[in-house]
Every structure is written in structure tokens, then in C-alpha cells.
Design an enzyme around this catalytic site. Sequence first.
Site, short mmCIF file in Angstrom:
data_model
loop_
_atom_site.label_atom_id
_atom_site.label_comp_id
_atom_site.label_asym_id
_atom_site.label_seq_id
_atom_site.Cartn_x
_atom_site.Cartn_y
_atom_site.Cartn_z
N ASP A 178 0.86 -1.18 0.00
CA ASP A 178 0.00 0.00 0.00
C ASP A 178 0.89 1.23 0.00
OD1 ASP A 178 -2.64 1.42 0.41
OD2 ASP A 178 -1.58 2.08 2.21
N GLU A 262 -1.66 -1.50 -5.86
CA GLU A 262 -2.87 -0.84 -6.35
C GLU A 262 -2.60 -0.20 -7.70
OE1 GLU A 262 -5.29 0.93 -2.65
OE2 GLU A 262 -3.23 1.62 -2.77
N CYS A 319 -14.14 -11.60 8.49
CA CYS A 319 -14.99 -10.40 8.56
C CYS A 319 -15.28 -9.86 7.15
CB CYS A 319 -14.34 -9.34 9.44
SG CYS A 319 -15.38 -7.88 9.70
N CYS A 334 -12.27 -2.37 13.73
CA CYS A 334 -13.51 -2.94 13.18
C CYS A 334 -14.52 -3.15 14.31
CB CYS A 334 -13.22 -4.25 12.48
SG CYS A 334 -14.69 -5.00 11.73
N CYS A 337 -15.89 -7.21 14.21
CA CYS A 337 -15.12 -8.37 14.70
C CYS A 337 -14.07 -7.98 15.73
CB CYS A 337 -14.46 -9.09 13.53
SG CYS A 337 -13.18 -8.10 12.70
N ASP A 344 -2.72 1.49 7.02
CA ASP A 344 -2.01 1.13 5.80
C ASP A 344 -1.75 -0.37 5.72
OD1 ASP A 344 -1.98 3.81 5.14
OD2 ASP A 344 -0.02 4.17 6.06
#
Length: 390
Positions: A178, A262, A319, A334, A337, A344
Site C-alpha cells: 500500500d 494498487e 470479517c 472494526c 469483529c 495502511d
Amino acid sequence: MRTFEYRLRPNKAQEQALMNALIASRKMYNACLEELITHYKETGKYLHLYEQDKRHGKEAHPDLPAVVVDTTLKRLHRSFTNFFQGRKNGRKVGFPRFKGANAWNTIQFRDGASGLHNGRFKAPKQMGGCVRVIVHRPMEGKFKFARIVFRPSGWYLQCVCETEPAPLPKKDNAVGLDMGIRSLVADSNGHSIENPKHAKKSAKKLAKAQKKLARSKKGSNRRKKARKKVARLYERIHNQRQDTLHKASRYYIDRYQTIVVEDLKPANMVRNHCLAFAISDASWGTLREMLENKAENAGRQLIAIPPHFTSQKCSHPKCGEYVYKSLSVRTHVCPHCGYIADRDVNAARNILHAGLKRVLAGTPPSPTQRKGPEQSGESPLGLKREAPGL
């Protein structure tokens, strides 16, 4: 293709001869461009390379070697070929331009490698003869052509060679990367590479040098010195950035067989004026290009996936829910979960999962395909769209 660059150390007479050849080749390029435009207006036809070459021999350009005349003409006609081919393919390509003094800094040769012996480069007589070269590493592969490049720091010799791939030992691992601003790269294993922000660190020095340049009288020696100082600062920033990106790309190519990134579009992302400077300073596009080149040479696999919602999705295997976070929130928590991770790193794990799914499914990594809740064009669970990669 690899470029081996060496520092030239010409004496004052050779430096003046190189500069004269550089100026003469630029004037020749502009004159030939004007000749092409005039010929097309008068006849409606394109003047062929070999027809134009007959008009520019030793009598027309006594101060230039024949090889420089040939390569300069080929550069001009190649720019026209790229222009017409780009228009034919529907791309927006600019018409070849007349070159100013600051836009022309290379002289090209066909046989530069044959003149490189014992720390000396045998240039034509019009360009100073034998010039001392600092050969800090040997050339590899089959020589194609050479360039003499003028930069604010001095003269350089570039030898472009066609090299064979050198595959590294295969590994059974993969990593997701990332790219961001806070960290240049964060991977799915929790490792991150700090973003040195070279342009930001040098901003004060650059502003001071530019202020001195702006206050200098045009045409004065002080202005020339100030202009050279500004150019040297820009070159230093570029060199620092290139060094960082080469080391980062080499780190992952040496350690992983499959690398997933990406498919970012930095040219579109810099339209956000709040982040444009930081995105440009990070140079994600250059980093990806280096990864692609090194992966091809080393026998590694590089996969690009769509960047949508990689930071919002929970990367926990059980999840996969979407959790909205603004750019200021750097930790993924989150509520479904209870999974907690760096923002990142969470995005890097989502990138890795998406890339491995494509590999297992046997589908090519097409950046335009979008699966899951993003197909409708709306954010899942009413999430706002974020700048990908941040």
C-alpha cells in the site's frame, strides 16, 4: 534495456567544445523542424528522413560530427512518428516543439561503447577528443547507443545496453503493498518504509535560492550563479528520490515472488490541490515503474488491482465488513469483529487478498474490472469515496 551512466570529467577546452556541439545540434534541430513545417505547407507532403538528410551534410554543418547530424535528424523524425501514431490511436499528443536552451541537454551517438577504453571516452574531434570518464561499474549486455547528457552538476555519459533477464531463485511467498504519504510503502507483513519527503525537507533552501534568483538582475553574473544553484537543488532532490525508490523496489523484489499493488492514477489524484505536492513528492508512479522493470528482469510477478475501498474494508479473514474512516484516522478498528491494525497495513492485506484471488481464479489482473459491492458505482454501506492509496 538498461542504462549505465558514468561521470565525465572534461577539461575547460573540452567542456567548451561539448557545449558548442550541444548548442549547434539544438539549432540544427530547430532549423530542420522549420524546414519540415515549411515543406508540408508548400507541398502538402511529409519530407522523408533520407531526403532531408541529403540537405544536411558536412558543408551545412561543419561544426558537428556526421553521427550527431544523423541522430539529431532521427530524433526529430521519431517525434513526428510518435505524433502521428498517437493521433491515429486516439491519444492526445502534442506537436513537436522548437527546443529552447533549457529543453535540449543531450547529444546522441550510435557507437559510444567502442570509444570507451581505459577510463577515456573517444569523442569526435569537434567535441574535444578523448574525455576522461569515471567508470565505477562495468557495462553489461549488448550495446545499443550512447548519450552525452548535460546537467547542472556536469556532464555524463549514458550507455544504453540490451541485457538478458537475470532470474532470482523462486520463492513461495507473496506480499501486498500500500503506497501512501505518511509511509512510502506499507506491506501486508506489517513492515513499512518511511517516506523521506525530500522535496518538503528542501523546501526552505529552495525558497531562499529562488528568492535570490528573482531579485537578481537579468543578464548579470549573479543571476547565472543563482539560477545554477536552484537547478542544483532540484537535481539533488531528484537524485535523493531516485535513490529511495530504487532501494525500496529492490527490497521487495529480492524478498518476494508475487507482489500485489494498487493500480493508482497519480495524474488524476494530483488534481486535489491539498495533496498534490505530497503525492508528487512520493512518486508512486515511478516506484511502480521500477517494480515492473525489476520484476520482469528477476522473474517475479507483479499484479495491479483496483484501489477502491482497500482502506475501508476489514482485512480479517472472517470479517470483510466496510468501516468508514477519514484520512485523519490512521488506525483500523472494526466494530464488527474487533480487529485492530494500522490503516495502511490493513489496506495492504486487502490488496494481497484481492491479488491472490485473481491468481487462483486464473484471471488477468485487469484494473478496470470491479467486483463486489463496488460494481454499482456507489460506496457500500453509504461510505464516502476516499483518495486511494492514502
